[in-house]
Design a protein around this motif. Structure first.
Motif, PDB file in Angstrom:
ATOM      1  N   THR A 122     -66.665  -2.878 -89.740  1.00  0.00           N
ATOM      2  CA  THR A 122     -65.951  -2.792 -90.847  1.00  0.00           C
ATOM      3  C   THR A 122     -64.762  -2.294 -91.027  1.00  0.00           C
ATOM      4  OG1 THR A 122     -67.755  -0.698 -91.887  1.00  0.00           O
ATOM      5  CG2 THR A 122     -68.187  -3.206 -92.440  1.00  0.00           C
ATOM      6  N   THR A 123     -64.532  -0.511 -90.476  1.00  0.00           N
ATOM      7  CA  THR A 123     -63.335  -0.334 -90.963  1.00  0.00           C
ATOM      8  C   THR A 123     -61.762  -0.852 -90.211  1.00  0.00           C
ATOM      9  OG1 THR A 123     -63.819   1.298 -88.834  1.00  0.00           O
ATOM     10  CG2 THR A 123     -64.310   1.914 -90.657  1.00  0.00           C
ATOM     11  N   GLU A 124     -62.236  -1.603 -89.211  1.00  0.00           N
ATOM     12  CA  GLU A 124     -61.638  -2.328 -88.173  1.00  0.00           C
ATOM     13  C   GLU A 124     -60.984  -3.796 -88.637  1.00  0.00           C
ATOM     14  OE1 GLU A 124     -61.934  -2.633 -83.639  1.00  0.00           O
ATOM     15  OE2 GLU A 124     -64.145  -1.639 -84.669  1.00  0.00           O
ATOM     16  N   PRO A 127     -60.068  -3.062 -95.484  1.00  0.00           N
ATOM     17  CA  PRO A 127     -59.229  -1.314 -96.371  1.00  0.00           C
ATOM     18  C   PRO A 127     -59.635  -0.757 -96.549  1.00  0.00           C
ATOM     19  CG  PRO A 127     -58.331  -4.224 -96.440  1.00  0.00           C
ATOM     20  CD  PRO A 127     -58.906  -4.287 -95.706  1.00  0.00           C
ATOM     21  N   LYS A 128     -60.048   0.459 -97.090  1.00  0.00           N
ATOM     22  CA  LYS A 128     -60.276   1.507 -97.897  1.00  0.00           C
ATOM     23  C   LYS A 128     -60.872   0.557 -99.520  1.00  0.00           C
ATOM     24  CE  LYS A 128     -58.498   5.463 -95.740  1.00  0.00           C
ATOM     25  NZ  LYS A 128     -57.939   6.795 -95.950  1.00  0.00           N
ATOM     26  N   ASP A 129     -60.077   0.196 -99.479  1.00  0.00           N
ATOM     27  CA  ASP A 129     -59.826  -0.237-101.397  1.00  0.00           C
ATOM     28  C   ASP A 129     -60.946  -1.830-101.267  1.00  0.00           C
ATOM     29  OD1 ASP A 129     -57.712  -2.015 -99.995  1.00  0.00           O
ATOM     30  OD2 ASP A 129     -56.824  -2.464-101.491  1.00  0.00           O
ATOM     31  N   TYR A 130     -61.663  -1.657-100.251  1.00  0.00           N
ATOM     32  CA  TYR A 130     -62.316  -2.584 -99.901  1.00  0.00           C
ATOM     33  C   TYR A 130     -63.815  -2.209 -99.478  1.00  0.00           C
ATOM     34  CZ  TYR A 130     -59.171  -7.177-100.014  1.00  0.00           C
ATOM     35  OH  TYR A 130     -58.080  -7.762-101.397  1.00  0.00           O
ATOM     36  N   ALA A 131     -64.180  -1.232 -99.526  1.00  0.00           N
ATOM     37  CA  ALA A 131     -65.338  -0.453 -98.770  1.00  0.00           C
ATOM     38  C   ALA A 131     -66.886  -0.693 -99.734  1.00  0.00           C
ATOM     39  CB  ALA A 131     -64.355   1.100 -99.494  1.00  0.00           C
ATOM     40  N   GLU A 132     -66.507  -0.855-100.558  1.00  0.00           N
ATOM     41  CA  GLU A 132     -67.414  -1.865-101.338  1.00  0.00           C
ATOM     42  C   GLU A 132     -68.039  -3.208-101.401  1.00  0.00           C
ATOM     43  OE1 GLU A 132     -70.038  -2.750-105.659  1.00  0.00           O
ATOM     44  OE2 GLU A 132     -67.566  -2.052-105.789  1.00  0.00           O
ATOM     45  N   SER A 134     -67.349  -4.471 -97.695  1.00  0.00           N
ATOM     46  CA  SER A 134     -67.101  -3.606 -96.958  1.00  0.00           C
ATOM     47  C   SER A 134     -68.868  -3.080 -96.330  1.00  0.00           C
ATOM     48  CB  SER A 134     -66.449  -2.972 -96.224  1.00  0.00           C
ATOM     49  OG  SER A 134     -66.653  -1.390 -96.598  1.00  0.00           O
TER      50      SER A 134
END
Length: 380
Positions: A122-124, A127-132, A134
């Protein structure tokens, strides 16, 4: 990229629309209407008077704004300008927000598609602001993979079972043909030998029938087609009738059925489907019972539910197999040489039917005693 550029151009055009309209209005008033606006303005907002001019020493006609009349007009114009400015800001914000949402949806859609189609972390992708998002997508993808793996395993078990059945069909069929050929070739065979061959042929034919029935059971299995026609059922009468039907099978192994059910005890459900459940469980209990042992059946009332038990004495089922006993195509006896069990669908079908009734079915096995417990609603 082209789509984003065209949207930006539209937003810019919307922002510039207000000044363009103002210029067009000015042109309309100043050029198209000629002096009509000037005449109207002078009549309503200009004053004319004779005034002495010290510099010239003469009286002259002086024209000046009528401020008492002009101030309300200026206030109205200011309010209109502020309103137009506010409308333009809101319109720009609206179009910008819509564009931003569309971009976000498009971007999210691309990321979701890339994540589902590619074997990446998921990290690939996110982005960080889409953490939830992902985290949720990782859970969904893992669940889908588990379901896909279960379907593959089920299909593999089904294919293996069909392969085993197809192979096993040859053995009794070959025996039937062989013994019938011997009987046909030797019409003067001694009666005792002929009786032996006929008995063996009949046993093999029954085995062949059992395997053929398993084939039909596998091919027609589809739980989604189960539809219930519920009614109030006399449970005691149904269980008595069922044990009578199984009397020949019980006596052939020296087993007995010990039924303890209060008269007039009722359940609410589909009589045909529940009969199939009880038959499957009792058949399973008989198949795995020690010879000359009882199969106990009893029922209890608990609040609005009926608890029905089937207990037999036989080999203790290992815990790892007990956890899979209600799975489709699962068989306790892995070897196909034994006559116990069937296609491995009986208990799976029983569990599905009980669940559709809003009930539950469990099993435990210890100290050579295996007990099935069914919980069914006694009323609507």
């Amino acid at each position: 990229m082209k789509t984003d550029t065209s949207k930006s151009v539209k937003i810019l055009a919307a922002v510039l629309l207000i000044p363009v309209l103002c210029i067009a209005l000015y042109y309309l008033v100043d050029s198209v209407w000629n002096g009509a606006f000037v005449d109207w303005f002078e009549k309503n907002y200009m004053s004319t008077r004779d005034e002495y001019l010290p510099d010239t020493g003469h009286y002259a006609v002086v024209r000046s704004p009528a401020w008492s009349e002009l101030k309300p007009l200026l206030l109205i114009l200011l309010i209109c300008a502020a309103f137009l400015w506010l409308v333009s800001i809101l319109a720009s914000a609206h179009f910008y927000a819509r564009t931003k949402v569309r971009r976000s949806i498009t971007k999210t859609g691309r990321m979701l598609r890339a994540y589902m189609l590619q074997d990446k972390d998921t990290t690939e992708i996110f982005p960080k602001d889409y953490a939830e998002l992902s985290v949720q997508m990782a859970e969904i993808k893992a669940t889908m993979h588990r379901h896909e793996q279960l379907l593959k395993e089920e299909a593999a078990r089904k294919n293996d079972l069909i392969t085993y059945l197809a192979h096993d069909l040859k053995t009794p069929l070959t025996s039937v043909i062989g013994y019938l050929s011997l009987l046909d070739e030797a019409p003067d065979m001694p009666d005792r030998q002929k009786e032996k061959y006929v008995r063996i042929t009949l046993d093999k034919a029954r085995r062949l029938e059992k395997l053929t029935n398993e084939f039909f059971e596998i091919t027609r299995y589809n739980l989604q087609q189960i539809a219930l026609e519920k009614e109030t059922i006399d449970l005691s009468y149904m269980l008595v009738q069922m044990t009578d039907e199984f009397y020949p099978l019980l006596t052939s192994r020296g087993n007995t059925a010990q039924l303890t059910v209060r008269e007039n005890m009722t359940v609410y459900g589909d009589a045909v489907k529940l009969a199939r459940v009880f038959n499957n469980i009792l058949k399973n209990a008989i198949a795995y019972s020690y010879p000359n042992t009882p199969v106990e059946i009893w029922a209890e009332n608990r609040e609005d539910d009926i608890w029905i038990y089937f207990r037999n004495k036989g080999k203790t089922i290992p815990a790892q197999k007990l956890a899979s006993i209600f799975e489709k195509f699962f068989r306790l006896d892995e070897a196909r040489t034994t006559n116990a069990g069937g296609a491995g669908l009986g208990l799976a079908i029983a569990k599905e039917i009980v669940t559709l009734h809003g009930g539950n079915i469990t099993v435990k096995s210890e100290n050579e005693l295996t007990t099935f417990c069914l919980v069914l609603p006694s009323c609507h």
